[in-house]
Design a protein around this motif. Structure first.
Motif, mmCIF file in Angstrom:
data_model
loop_
_atom_site.group_PDB
_atom_site.id
_atom_site.type_symbol
_atom_site.label_atom_id
_atom_site.label_comp_id
_atom_site.label_asym_id
_atom_site.label_seq_id
_atom_site.Cartn_x
_atom_site.Cartn_y
_atom_site.Cartn_z
ATOM 1 N N HIS A 33 0.829 -1.207 0.000
ATOM 2 C CA HIS A 33 0.000 0.000 0.000
ATOM 3 C C HIS A 33 0.865 1.261 0.000
ATOM 4 C CE1 HIS A 33 -3.945 -1.791 0.170
ATOM 5 N NE2 HIS A 33 -3.593 -2.564 1.179
ATOM 6 N N ALA A 34 1.984 1.225 0.708
ATOM 7 C CA ALA A 34 2.878 2.385 0.722
ATOM 8 C C ALA A 34 3.487 2.623 -0.654
ATOM 9 C CB ALA A 34 3.979 2.175 1.763
ATOM 10 N N VAL A 35 3.902 1.548 -1.317
ATOM 11 C CA VAL A 35 4.496 1.688 -2.649
ATOM 12 C C VAL A 35 3.456 2.177 -3.652
ATOM 13 C CG1 VAL A 35 5.592 0.446 -4.549
ATOM 14 C CG2 VAL A 35 6.260 -0.049 -2.192
ATOM 15 N N SER A 36 2.237 1.656 -3.552
ATOM 16 C CA SER A 36 1.170 2.089 -4.458
ATOM 17 C C SER A 36 0.877 3.578 -4.287
ATOM 18 C CB SER A 36 -0.100 1.268 -4.190
ATOM 19 O OG SER A 36 -1.172 1.712 -4.989
ATOM 20 N N ALA A 37 0.817 4.030 -3.028
ATOM 21 C CA ALA A 37 0.532 5.441 -2.766
ATOM 22 C C ALA A 37 1.647 6.338 -3.291
ATOM 23 C CB ALA A 37 0.343 5.652 -1.262
ATOM 24 N N ARG A 38 2.889 5.889 -3.135
ATOM 25 C CA ARG A 38 4.023 6.715 -3.550
ATOM 26 C C ARG A 38 4.186 6.769 -5.059
ATOM 27 N NH1 ARG A 38 8.754 4.667 -4.035
ATOM 28 N NH2 ARG A 38 8.395 3.048 -2.480
ATOM 29 N N THR A 39 3.941 5.659 -5.740
ATOM 30 C CA THR A 39 4.140 5.609 -7.197
ATOM 31 C C THR A 39 2.918 6.071 -7.980
ATOM 32 O OG1 THR A 39 3.399 3.303 -7.321
ATOM 33 C CG2 THR A 39 5.769 3.701 -6.985
ATOM 34 N N GLY A 40 1.753 6.031 -7.339
ATOM 35 C CA GLY A 40 0.521 6.386 -8.050
ATOM 36 C C GLY A 40 -0.024 5.250 -8.900
ATOM 37 N N ILE A 41 0.601 4.074 -8.825
ATOM 38 C CA ILE A 41 0.105 2.902 -9.568
ATOM 39 C C ILE A 41 -0.818 2.126 -8.637
ATOM 40 C CG2 ILE A 41 0.707 0.833 -10.864
ATOM 41 C CD1 ILE A 41 3.465 1.988 -11.318
ATOM 42 N N GLN A 42 -2.089 2.142 -8.922
ATOM 43 C CA GLN A 42 -3.069 1.556 -8.021
ATOM 44 C C GLN A 42 -3.182 0.039 -8.200
ATOM 45 O OE1 GLN A 42 -6.753 3.645 -8.705
ATOM 46 N NE2 GLN A 42 -6.070 5.467 -7.605
ATOM 47 N N LEU A 43 -3.549 -0.614 -7.109
ATOM 48 C CA LEU A 43 -3.898 -2.024 -7.174
ATOM 49 C C LEU A 43 -5.248 -2.153 -7.868
ATOM 50 C CD1 LEU A 43 -3.021 -3.031 -3.503
ATOM 51 C CD2 LEU A 43 -1.814 -3.796 -5.557
ATOM 52 N N PRO A 44 -5.530 -3.302 -8.487
ATOM 53 C CA PRO A 44 -6.850 -3.484 -9.093
ATOM 54 C C PRO A 44 -7.950 -3.332 -8.043
ATOM 55 C CG PRO A 44 -5.346 -5.219 -9.791
ATOM 56 C CD PRO A 44 -4.655 -4.476 -8.677
ATOM 57 N N GLY A 45 -9.035 -2.707 -8.435
ATOM 58 C CA GLY A 45 -10.142 -2.512 -7.497
ATOM 59 C C GLY A 45 -11.114 -3.663 -7.474
ATOM 60 N N ASP A 46 -10.826 -4.704 -8.255
ATOM 61 C CA ASP A 46 -11.732 -5.842 -8.318
ATOM 62 C C ASP A 46 -10.939 -7.140 -8.164
ATOM 63 O OD1 ASP A 46 -10.331 -5.734 -10.689
ATOM 64 O OD2 ASP A 46 -12.014 -6.280 -11.958
ATOM 65 N N ASP A 47 -11.663 -8.201 -7.908
ATOM 66 C CA ASP A 47 -11.098 -9.547 -7.837
ATOM 67 C C ASP A 47 -12.003 -10.433 -8.677
ATOM 68 O OD1 ASP A 47 -10.200 -12.058 -7.289
ATOM 69 O OD2 ASP A 47 -9.975 -11.767 -5.132
ATOM 70 N N PRO A 48 -11.696 -10.618 -9.966
ATOM 71 C CA PRO A 48 -12.560 -11.365 -10.871
ATOM 72 C C PRO A 48 -12.859 -12.794 -10.410
ATOM 73 C CG PRO A 48 -10.912 -10.177 -12.106
ATOM 74 C CD PRO A 48 -10.522 -10.088 -10.652
ATOM 75 N N LEU A 49 -11.996 -13.385 -9.596
ATOM 76 C CA LEU A 49 -12.214 -14.762 -9.161
ATOM 77 C C LEU A 49 -13.140 -14.852 -7.950
ATOM 78 C CD1 LEU A 49 -8.610 -16.222 -9.509
ATOM 79 C CD2 LEU A 49 -10.501 -16.319 -11.119
ATOM 80 N N ARG A 50 -13.437 -13.714 -7.320
ATOM 81 C CA ARG A 50 -14.261 -13.747 -6.111
ATOM 82 C C ARG A 50 -15.457 -12.812 -6.165
ATOM 83 N NH1 ARG A 50 -9.272 -13.746 -1.659
ATOM 84 N NH2 ARG A 50 -8.317 -15.687 -2.386
ATOM 85 N N ASP A 51 -15.332 -11.709 -6.901
ATOM 86 C CA ASP A 51 -16.435 -10.732 -6.943
ATOM 87 C C ASP A 51 -17.647 -11.271 -7.700
ATOM 88 O OD1 ASP A 51 -14.765 -9.117 -5.577
ATOM 89 O OD2 ASP A 51 -14.238 -7.833 -7.263
#
Length: 224
Positions: free
Chosen positions: A206-224
Motif C-alpha cells: 500500500h505504501a508503494v502504491s501510494a508513492r508511485t501512483g500505480i493503483q492495485l486493481p479494485g476488483d477480484d474477478p475470481l471472487r467478486d
C-alpha cells in the motif's frame, strides 16, 4: 527415500527470460534490490494480481528464485518450462509437498519465491496464507516483501497481460524476520508469524502504491 529438490541451475538461465520480458517487452522499474540478501536462505513474497507476475518476479529478482506455482499450470509446454526452470508445483492437497520442497531449498541456502495470496486477485495481501510463516520459521529465512504493480488493471481478466511497454513497478522492501519464542507452541508461533508477515506485506504494497501512483486493481474477478 531422499527428497529430490529442483536444480539450482534452472533459475540461473530462466531469470534471463523474465528479465527480457520485464525490460524489453514491458517497461519494469525495479527498486530496493539491495534488500534481498545475496546469499543464504530467503523468501521473496510478492502480491499477485496478473498472469505476468511469476515470470516478472523471476526476472527482476537479484538472485535466482524457486517460485511456488499452482499445479494447474504444470501442463504442456508451460509445465515443461516450469520444471526445467526449477520452479515448485503446489499440489491441490494443501500444498504440503510444495512447502516441504521449499523448505529443502531454503536449507540448501537458496531463495524461494512465494505468492502468499495463493491466486491472482486484488493483490493487497489481505488473504495471505499461513504457509509462508511455516516456511520462514522452519527455514530460518527472512521474508522480503515485494510489491508488484501494473501487471493487471481494474476490469481486466486475471489471465490478461498488460499492453506492450506498459509501465510496471517492482519494489523490494526491508526483510521481515520472525522467530519462535521460547515456551510458545508451534501452532501459536505460526499464527503470530503469519500475522506479522501479513501486516508487513500489506503495509509495504500500500505504501508503494501510494508513492508511485500505480493503483492495485479494485476488483477480484475470481471472487467478486
Amino acid at each position: 527415500m531422499s527428497q529430490v529438490l529442483p536444480s539450482a541451475a534452472g533459475p540461473a538461465w530462466s531469470r534471463w527470460v523474465g528479465r527480457f520480458l520485464g525490460r524489453v517487452v514491458w517497461n519494469a522499474r525495479v527498486v530496493g534490490a539491495e534488500h534481498v540478501p545475496t546469499e543464504g536462505p530467503v523468501i521473496v513474497a510478492a502480491n499477485h494480481t496478473g498472469l505476468l507476475d511469476g515470470p516478472l518476479l523471476l526476472g527482476v529478482a537479484p538472485r535466482g528464485l524457486h517460485i511456488l506455482v499452482k499445479e494447474s499450470m504444470w501442463v504442456g509446454p508451460v509445465g515443461w518450462v516450469l520444471k526445467a526452470s526449477g520452479q515448485i508445483p503446489v499440489d491441490r492437497e494443501g500444498g504440503r509437498r510444495a512447502l516441504a520442497t521449499g523448505l529443502g531449498v531454503l536449507r540448501r541456502g537458496d531463495a524461494v519465491g512465494v505468492f502468499p495470496e495463493g491466486t491472482r486477485g486484488r493483490g493487497d495481501f489481505a488473504g495471505a496464507r499461513a504457509g509462508i510463516a511455516w516456511l520462514a520459521l522452519n527455514g530460518h529465512a527472512p521474508v522480503v516483501p515485494t510489491a508488484m504493480l501494473g501487471t493487471r488493471r481494474t476490469g481486466r481478466s486475471v489471465n490478461s497481460l498488460p499492453r506492450l511497454r506498459a509501465r510496471l513497478h517492482v519494489e523490494f522492501g526491508a526483510p521481515i524476520t520472525v522467530v519462535r519464542e521460547a515456551g510458545v507452541s508451534g501452532k501459536d508461533a505460526i499464527a503470530r508469524a503469519a500475522e506479522t508477515i501479513r501486516d508487513g506485506l500489506a503495509a509495504h504494497v500500500h505504501a508503494v502504491s501510494a508513492r508511485t501512483g500505480i493503483q492495485l486493481p479494485g476488483d477480484d474477478p475470481l471472487r467478486d
